[in-house]
Design a protein around this motif. Structure first.
Motif, short mmCIF file in Angstrom:
data_model
loop_
_atom_site.label_atom_id
_atom_site.label_comp_id
_atom_site.label_asym_id
_atom_site.label_seq_id
_atom_site.Cartn_x
_atom_site.Cartn_y
_atom_site.Cartn_z
N ILE A 7 44.48 38.51 39.85
CA ILE A 7 43.85 38.55 41.16
C ILE A 7 43.24 37.18 41.45
CG2 ILE A 7 41.59 39.37 40.43
CD1 ILE A 7 41.96 41.38 42.89
N PHE A 8 43.29 36.76 42.73
CA PHE A 8 42.82 35.44 43.12
C PHE A 8 41.40 35.55 43.66
CE2 PHE A 8 42.49 31.79 46.03
CZ PHE A 8 42.81 30.78 45.15
N ASN A 9 40.50 34.75 43.10
CA ASN A 9 39.10 34.73 43.51
C ASN A 9 38.92 33.58 44.49
OD1 ASN A 9 36.34 34.79 43.75
ND2 ASN A 9 35.96 34.97 41.56
N PHE A 10 38.59 33.89 45.75
CA PHE A 10 38.48 32.85 46.77
C PHE A 10 37.22 32.01 46.60
CE2 PHE A 10 41.50 35.62 48.94
CZ PHE A 10 42.42 34.68 49.36
N SER A 11 36.18 32.53 45.97
CA SER A 11 34.96 31.74 45.80
C SER A 11 35.13 30.66 44.74
CB SER A 11 33.77 32.64 45.45
OG SER A 11 34.01 33.31 44.24
N THR A 12 35.91 30.93 43.68
CA THR A 12 36.14 29.93 42.64
C THR A 12 37.48 29.23 42.80
OG1 THR A 12 37.11 31.57 41.15
CG2 THR A 12 34.73 31.19 40.97
N ILE A 47 35.03 44.54 40.29
CA ILE A 47 34.30 43.28 40.35
C ILE A 47 35.12 42.18 39.69
CG2 ILE A 47 32.02 44.36 40.36
CD1 ILE A 47 31.82 43.55 37.37
N PHE A 48 34.83 40.92 40.06
CA PHE A 48 35.40 39.78 39.37
C PHE A 48 34.62 39.56 38.08
CE2 PHE A 48 36.45 38.51 43.82
CZ PHE A 48 37.84 38.52 43.66
N LYS A 49 35.34 39.33 36.98
CA LYS A 49 34.69 39.15 35.69
C LYS A 49 33.91 37.84 35.62
CE LYS A 49 36.07 42.38 32.65
NZ LYS A 49 35.33 42.90 31.53
N SER A 50 34.35 36.79 36.32
CA SER A 50 33.73 35.47 36.18
C SER A 50 32.34 35.41 36.81
CB SER A 50 34.61 34.40 36.79
OG SER A 50 34.75 34.61 38.18
N ASN A 51 32.18 36.02 38.01
CA ASN A 51 30.89 35.90 38.68
C ASN A 51 30.25 37.25 39.07
OD1 ASN A 51 32.65 36.55 40.72
ND2 ASN A 51 32.39 34.66 41.86
N GLY A 52 30.92 38.35 38.84
CA GLY A 52 30.34 39.67 39.09
C GLY A 52 30.34 40.11 40.53
N GLN A 53 31.02 39.38 41.42
CA GLN A 53 31.07 39.77 42.83
C GLN A 53 32.00 40.96 43.01
OE1 GLN A 53 32.48 36.37 44.94
NE2 GLN A 53 30.45 35.46 45.17
N GLU A 54 31.71 41.77 44.04
CA GLU A 54 32.57 42.90 44.37
C GLU A 54 33.86 42.39 44.99
OE1 GLU A 54 30.98 46.10 46.61
OE2 GLU A 54 29.05 46.01 45.61
N ILE A 55 34.97 43.04 44.66
CA ILE A 55 36.27 42.64 45.22
C ILE A 55 36.47 43.26 46.60
CG2 ILE A 55 38.76 42.85 44.92
CD1 ILE A 55 38.28 42.69 41.92
N ASP A 56 36.11 44.50 46.77
CA ASP A 56 36.40 45.22 48.01
C ASP A 56 35.38 44.98 49.10
OD1 ASP A 56 38.66 46.36 46.81
OD2 ASP A 56 37.41 47.88 45.87
N ALA A 57 34.32 44.24 48.82
CA ALA A 57 33.26 44.05 49.81
C ALA A 57 33.67 43.12 50.92
CB ALA A 57 32.00 43.53 49.15
N LYS A 65 40.36 30.24 41.83
CA LYS A 65 41.13 30.37 40.58
C LYS A 65 41.53 31.82 40.37
CE LYS A 65 38.82 26.70 38.01
NZ LYS A 65 37.99 26.41 36.83
N ALA A 66 42.42 32.02 39.40
CA ALA A 66 42.78 33.37 38.97
C ALA A 66 41.60 33.97 38.23
CB ALA A 66 44.01 33.32 38.07
N ASP A 67 41.47 35.28 38.33
CA ASP A 67 40.33 35.94 37.71
C ASP A 67 40.76 37.28 37.15
OD1 ASP A 67 37.73 36.36 36.91
OD2 ASP A 67 36.87 35.95 38.87
N ARG A 68 39.90 37.83 36.28
CA ARG A 68 40.14 39.15 35.74
C ARG A 68 39.31 40.17 36.51
NH1 ARG A 68 38.90 39.09 29.73
NH2 ARG A 68 37.21 37.79 30.41
N VAL A 69 39.70 41.43 36.39
CA VAL A 69 39.04 42.51 37.13
C VAL A 69 38.27 43.39 36.15
CG1 VAL A 69 39.41 44.52 38.61
CG2 VAL A 69 40.85 42.51 38.87
N GLY A 70 37.05 43.73 36.53
CA GLY A 70 36.25 44.66 35.76
C GLY A 70 35.76 45.78 36.66
#
Length: 105
Positions: free
Chosen positions: A71-76, A95-105, A78-83
């Motif tokens: 999944i692509f994280n627009f804030s960083t 959530i994104f594993k790198s920064n803890g932001q919600e994906i669906d928000a 970069k590619a990211d993992r999902v938690g």
């Protein structure tokens, strides 16, 4: 709940299209994804007047394995993992594993 869903923006991390980005058009089976503009192949198609199809060479997207995309994280950017996390309303959210932001928000 799936980690990658239809409509998510993903980046290819392995294979001939490594580095390409696109959105998930559909999920195929348990571990396949069709990503827009990625893994395009040429298919020779016979004409079928009953279905209104013209013959010729057509290009279409084929499925990729789930392990070859992230999944692509627009804030960083970069590619990211999902938690997963349970929010205050007792709902399971992605959530994104790198920064803890919600994906669906």
């Amino acid at each position: 709940m799936r980690k990658i869903k239809k409509g998510d923006d993903v980046i290819v991390i392995a294979g001939k299209d490594k580095g390409k980005r696109g959105s998930v058009m559909r999920v195929v089976g348990d571990d396949g994804l069709v990503v827009q503009g990625v893994n395009r192949v040429k298919k020779h198609q016979k004409p079928n007047p009953a279905k209104g199809l013209d013959g010729g060479i057509t290009e279409l997207e084929m499925p990729l394995h789930l392990s070859n995309v992230a999944i692509f994280n627009f804030s960083t950017k970069k590619a990211d993992r999902v938690g997963f996390k349970i929010n205050d309303k007792n709902q399971k959210i992605r959530i994104f594993k790198s920064n803890g932001q919600e994906i669906d928000a």
